[in-house]
Design a protein around this motif. Structure first.
Motif, PDB file in Angstrom:
ATOM      1  N   LYS A  83       1.021  -0.980   0.289  1.00  0.00           N
ATOM      2  CA  LYS A  83      -0.037   0.151   0.095  1.00  0.00           C
ATOM      3  C   LYS A  83       0.663   1.321  -0.284  1.00  0.00           C
ATOM      4  O   LYS A  83       0.950   1.795  -0.376  1.00  0.00           O
ATOM      5  N   ILE A  84       1.895   1.477   0.696  1.00  0.00           N
ATOM      6  CA  ILE A  84       2.749   2.616   0.917  1.00  0.00           C
ATOM      7  C   ILE A  84       3.422   2.550  -0.373  1.00  0.00           C
ATOM      8  O   ILE A  84       4.018   4.100  -1.198  1.00  0.00           O
ATOM      9  N   ALA A  85       3.522   1.315  -1.061  1.00  0.00           N
ATOM     10  CA  ALA A  85       4.407   1.647  -2.375  1.00  0.00           C
ATOM     11  C   ALA A  85       4.063   2.577  -3.078  1.00  0.00           C
ATOM     12  O   ALA A  85       3.830   3.228  -3.869  1.00  0.00           O
ATOM     13  N   ARG A  86       2.656   1.500  -3.186  1.00  0.00           N
ATOM     14  CA  ARG A  86       1.138   2.258  -4.229  1.00  0.00           C
ATOM     15  C   ARG A  86       1.106   3.807  -4.225  1.00  0.00           C
ATOM     16  O   ARG A  86       1.354   4.756  -5.147  1.00  0.00           O
ATOM     17  N   ARG A  87       1.271   4.259  -3.243  1.00  0.00           N
ATOM     18  CA  ARG A  87       0.749   5.627  -2.387  1.00  0.00           C
ATOM     19  C   ARG A  87       2.163   6.742  -2.843  1.00  0.00           C
ATOM     20  O   ARG A  87       1.648   7.616  -3.106  1.00  0.00           O
ATOM     21  N   LEU A  88       3.015   5.870  -2.752  1.00  0.00           N
ATOM     22  CA  LEU A  88       4.476   6.528  -2.996  1.00  0.00           C
ATOM     23  C   LEU A  88       4.808   6.100  -4.357  1.00  0.00           C
ATOM     24  O   LEU A  88       5.697   7.518  -5.523  1.00  0.00           O
ATOM     25  N   GLY A  89       4.167   5.924  -4.907  1.00  0.00           N
ATOM     26  CA  GLY A  89       4.971   5.358  -6.960  1.00  0.00           C
ATOM     27  C   GLY A  89       5.931   4.793  -6.963  1.00  0.00           C
ATOM     28  O   GLY A  89       6.453   5.630  -8.031  1.00  0.00           O
ATOM     29  N   VAL A  90       5.883   3.625  -5.932  1.00  0.00           N
ATOM     30  CA  VAL A  90       7.486   3.315  -6.105  1.00  0.00           C
ATOM     31  C   VAL A  90       7.590   1.970  -5.612  1.00  0.00           C
ATOM     32  O   VAL A  90       6.304   1.359  -6.014  1.00  0.00           O
ATOM     33  N   ARG A  91       8.384   1.143  -6.485  1.00  0.00           N
ATOM     34  CA  ARG A  91       8.263   0.131  -6.199  1.00  0.00           C
ATOM     35  C   ARG A  91       8.934  -0.885  -4.936  1.00  0.00           C
ATOM     36  O   ARG A  91       9.034  -0.450  -4.006  1.00  0.00           O
ATOM     37  N   HIS A  92       7.704  -2.358  -4.586  1.00  0.00           N
ATOM     38  CA  HIS A  92       7.380  -3.076  -3.500  1.00  0.00           C
ATOM     39  C   HIS A  92       8.630  -4.534  -3.360  1.00  0.00           C
ATOM     40  O   HIS A  92       8.357  -5.038  -4.454  1.00  0.00           O
ATOM     41  N   LEU A  93       9.068  -4.400  -2.141  1.00  0.00           N
ATOM     42  CA  LEU A  93       9.430  -5.898  -2.587  1.00  0.00           C
ATOM     43  C   LEU A  93      10.373  -6.611  -1.362  1.00  0.00           C
ATOM     44  O   LEU A  93       9.526  -5.609   0.062  1.00  0.00           O
ATOM     45  N   ASP A  94       9.400  -8.156  -0.912  1.00  0.00           N
ATOM     46  CA  ASP A  94       9.759  -8.739   0.006  1.00  0.00           C
ATOM     47  C   ASP A  94      11.281  -9.302  -0.003  1.00  0.00           C
ATOM     48  O   ASP A  94      11.129 -11.099  -1.036  1.00  0.00           O
ATOM     49  N   THR A  95      11.643  -9.528   1.453  1.00  0.00           N
ATOM     50  CA  THR A  95      12.860 -10.816   1.014  1.00  0.00           C
ATOM     51  C   THR A  95      12.651 -11.566   1.358  1.00  0.00           C
ATOM     52  O   THR A  95      12.943 -12.602   0.554  1.00  0.00           O
ATOM     53  N   ASP A  96      11.114 -12.543   2.020  1.00  0.00           N
ATOM     54  CA  ASP A  96      10.834 -13.641   1.284  1.00  0.00           C
ATOM     55  C   ASP A  96      10.823 -14.347  -0.224  1.00  0.00           C
ATOM     56  O   ASP A  96      11.229 -15.257  -0.500  1.00  0.00           O
ATOM     57  N   GLU A  97      10.222 -13.321  -0.393  1.00  0.00           N
ATOM     58  CA  GLU A  97       9.767 -13.570  -1.842  1.00  0.00           C
ATOM     59  C   GLU A  97      11.848 -13.645  -2.472  1.00  0.00           C
ATOM     60  O   GLU A  97      11.148 -14.369  -3.907  1.00  0.00           O
ATOM     61  N   ILE A  98      12.049 -12.602  -2.953  1.00  0.00           N
ATOM     62  CA  ILE A  98      13.080 -13.037  -2.961  1.00  0.00           C
ATOM     63  C   ILE A  98      13.521 -13.780  -3.086  1.00  0.00           C
ATOM     64  O   ILE A  98      14.570 -14.332  -3.928  1.00  0.00           O
ATOM     65  N   VAL A  99      14.138 -14.281  -1.890  1.00  0.00           N
ATOM     66  CA  VAL A  99      14.568 -15.791  -1.261  1.00  0.00           C
ATOM     67  C   VAL A  99      14.383 -16.834  -2.512  1.00  0.00           C
ATOM     68  O   VAL A  99      14.812 -17.467  -3.083  1.00  0.00           O
ATOM     69  N   GLU A 100      12.369 -16.832  -2.092  1.00  0.00           N
ATOM     70  CA  GLU A 100      11.822 -18.052  -2.667  1.00  0.00           C
ATOM     71  C   GLU A 100      12.094 -17.648  -4.544  1.00  0.00           C
ATOM     72  O   GLU A 100      12.555 -19.185  -5.021  1.00  0.00           O
ATOM     73  N   GLN A 101      12.250 -16.577  -5.144  1.00  0.00           N
ATOM     74  CA  GLN A 101      12.933 -16.596  -6.275  1.00  0.00           C
ATOM     75  C   GLN A 101      13.934 -16.951  -6.943  1.00  0.00           C
ATOM     76  O   GLN A 101      14.412 -17.735  -7.916  1.00  0.00           O
TER      77      GLN A 101
END
Length: 176
Positions: A20-38
């Motif tokens: 939600k914050i990333a959308r409001r600020l117009g920047v990307r969102h990353l999740d460390t767990d998702e990065i590790v899984e990828q």
């Protein structure tokens, strides 16, 4: 904008708030767990099960290093254990803004769906008061690391909408 790192115990709402914050600020969102899984081609649960927690923490650190090295405007939801390992908290504080989302164990437990419980290996097999007791003790051990955050927000009395506004207000000038 410096990276914004959302820190807190698993299940406290870091990922949904970061999006939600990333959308409001117009920047990307990353999740460390998702990065590790990828990067690993496996779920966090499977990495814990087959490779162990130490291996996972190294992979998690690699994801943090990658985010910091890119130095892009990003809102990052950080895995609950990442701040307590090695010098990760110092690295995040030195490269961006850290916000600790502080919640009580009982509140987090009430927010976790059955899927949310299954995808968190350290909570496997726990429910009811045993879950709350485990979380409270674990949170107590992690608290000294989490409290090194530049911003600490007590989320207990706040709705998610109010929390979003509070975070945006707190970090607006710190991220520039």
């Amino acid at each position: 904008m410096k990276p914004l790192f959302l820190i807190g115990y698993m299940g406290c709402g870091k990922s949904s708030l970061a999006r939600k914050i990333a959308r409001r600020l117009g920047v990307r969102h990353l999740d460390t767990d998702e990065i590790v899984e990828q990067e690993e081609g496996a779920s966090v649960v499977d990495i814990f099960k087959y490779e162990g927690e130490e291996y996972f923490r190294h992979a998690e650190r690699a994801s943090l290093d990658k985010i910091i090295d890119e130095s892009l405007a990003t809102v990052v939801s950080v895995g609950g254990g990442l701040p307590i390992w090695s010098d990760n908290m110092t690295r995040m504080n030195d490269s961006g803004v850290t916000v600790y989302l502080r919640r009580e164990a009982r509140q987090i437990a009430s927010r976790l769906s059955p899927y949310g419980l299954r995808k968190r290996p350290r909570l496997k097999g726990l429910e009811g008061e045993a879950l709350i007791d485990f979380m409270a003790e674990d949170m107590k051990a992690r608290e000294p690391y989490y409290l090194q955050s530049q911003v600490v927000i007590d989320c207990t009395p706040l709705s998610d909408d109010r929390l979003l506004e509070c975070i945006l207000g707190e970090v607006e000038n710190r991220c520039k």
